[in-house]
Design a protein around this motif. Sequence first.
Motif, PDB file in Angstrom:
ATOM      1  N   THR A 277       0.731  -0.940   0.079  1.00 41.37           N
ATOM      2  CA  THR A 277       0.038   0.260   0.321  1.00 41.37           C
ATOM      3  C   THR A 277       1.024   1.640  -0.145  1.00 41.37           C
ATOM      4  N   THR A 280       0.558   4.546  -2.977  1.00 39.87           N
ATOM      5  CA  THR A 280      -0.290   4.044  -4.208  1.00 39.87           C
ATOM      6  C   THR A 280      -1.258   5.723  -3.251  1.00 39.87           C
ATOM      7  N   THR A 281      -1.224   6.545  -2.575  1.00 37.31           N
ATOM      8  CA  THR A 281      -1.992   7.711  -2.595  1.00 37.31           C
ATOM      9  C   THR A 281      -1.755   8.643  -3.976  1.00 37.31           C
ATOM     10  N   LYS A 282      -2.023  10.168  -4.052  1.00 37.54           N
ATOM     11  CA  LYS A 282      -2.115  10.819  -5.191  1.00 37.54           C
ATOM     12  C   LYS A 282      -0.715  11.804  -5.160  1.00 37.54           C
ATOM     13  N   TYR A 287       1.438   5.837  -7.163  1.00 37.91           N
ATOM     14  CA  TYR A 287       0.815   5.886  -8.212  1.00 37.91           C
ATOM     15  C   TYR A 287       0.355   6.857  -9.240  1.00 37.91           C
ATOM     16  N   TRP A 288       1.154   6.898  -9.222  1.00 34.28           N
ATOM     17  CA  TRP A 288       1.320   7.761 -11.163  1.00 34.28           C
ATOM     18  C   TRP A 288       1.754   7.002 -12.171  1.00 34.28           C
ATOM     19  N   LYS A 291      -1.030   4.895 -12.818  1.00 36.79           N
ATOM     20  CA  LYS A 291      -1.973   5.714 -12.942  1.00 36.79           C
ATOM     21  C   LYS A 291      -1.489   5.290 -15.078  1.00 36.79           C
ATOM     22  N   VAL A 296      -5.090   2.202 -12.693  1.00 34.55           N
ATOM     23  CA  VAL A 296      -6.103   2.556 -12.225  1.00 34.55           C
ATOM     24  C   VAL A 296      -7.506   3.120 -12.541  1.00 34.55           C
ATOM     25  N   MET A 299     -10.749   5.751  -7.261  1.00 34.56           N
ATOM     26  CA  MET A 299      -9.698   5.851  -5.801  1.00 34.56           C
ATOM     27  C   MET A 299     -10.609   5.540  -5.056  1.00 34.56           C
ATOM     28  N   ARG A 308      -6.804   6.031  -1.791  1.00 37.01           N
ATOM     29  CA  ARG A 308      -5.441   4.942  -2.793  1.00 37.01           C
ATOM     30  C   ARG A 308      -6.258   4.425  -4.224  1.00 37.01           C
ATOM     31  N   VAL A 309      -5.958   3.845  -4.306  1.00 36.75           N
ATOM     32  CA  VAL A 309      -5.433   3.228  -6.050  1.00 36.75           C
ATOM     33  C   VAL A 309      -6.460   1.600  -5.910  1.00 36.75           C
ATOM     34  N   ARG A 313      -0.427  -2.501  -5.919  1.00 35.19           N
ATOM     35  CA  ARG A 313       0.570  -2.100  -6.437  1.00 35.19           C
ATOM     36  C   ARG A 313       1.302  -3.472  -5.988  1.00 35.19           C
TER      37      ARG A 313
END
Length: 344
Positions: A277, A280-282, A287-288, A291, A296, A299, A308-309, A313
């Motif tokens: 985890t 995995t936030t913005k 995350y990027w 995405k 993705v 969220m 989070r996605v 991951r």
Amino acid sequence: MTELSQQVPNLIREQGRNLRNSSNKTVTKAIHIWHQAVIPGDLDRSFAAAAPDMLLLIGQSQNDVAQEAWETTPDAMRAIDHRPLPARGFDFDTTILNGTAGNGQALFDVFYGSILTAKRQIGEGTDSRIAVMQIDADMARLIRTALADTSRTASLMSAKSFNFDACYVRALTPPSCGRCAILAGMPSGKKPFERHPYCDCIAMWCRDEKMLMTHFSSANDYLDSLDDKQLAHVLGSQANARAWKDGADLNKLVNAYRKRGDVRPAQLYGRNIKYTTESTTKRGTGYWMVKKAGYVKTMHRDGSKYFRVDRPRLMPETIYQIAGNDHAKAMKLLKNYGWLGLAA
């Protein structure tokens, strides 16, 4: 001889070995005292019976490591810049460090925290035997941390007694964990010595920061000196070691385990997987990259304040399982799941 061992003066590596040996012996004796005092069903009385002898033992060990750090730091400083030191500007009573943690809290209170945690776990249904085993682990960690902090504080006072502008970089005392490895070589600056469980890095002190930068131990130097088994142990798994050799970012691999429970097993895509985890936030690079790869869909909140996605991951272990013998596919997945550098 590896580049790592050439960079760190022998005296400083000896300091690290002595600190580790003292920690190991103290932990063994302290846990024995604790086991002898355990009264089934009454953790408070058990701790009250064990605490005096445990704290006396730990205090003696703190005194030993502090005295060694105070006395050997000037020799270590001379070993780095090869210049004579002036007379000490002040003296320091190392015994005042006995019985206190690195944050100044009394060790009695620090250790009793593990008892409170165990009592809460038992109240939530955990078997009392498992709770006692967790106390063992917590006490071992706290003892090692207390001794390491005591040694570093004494070395700081010793270095500053010769030159108030003395500075340090973090040095490894192998075997070291992945977290220690990525922090190796970090200069003092304005940031305090960042600690983590079982950290036994030491501070290399010098009057000349530029001189220190010729001696610091980099993470890559250390990892390059390890065999495959040692590398897998430091990075958490054989797959992580393989990923690092394939160009994965060391910080990303180590930070995947930043918090307990960040790496988790699951059943997905018709197979057992491991995912993290972390990142995995913005705001996370993971995350990027996920995405950008088109994985993705949306969220969600996982019980915290962060979104989070909605896709896991994947850890390198699962990525290599999916890729099989297709190295190009493995490299693509490592990139898509954010394990390679952004420029990869």
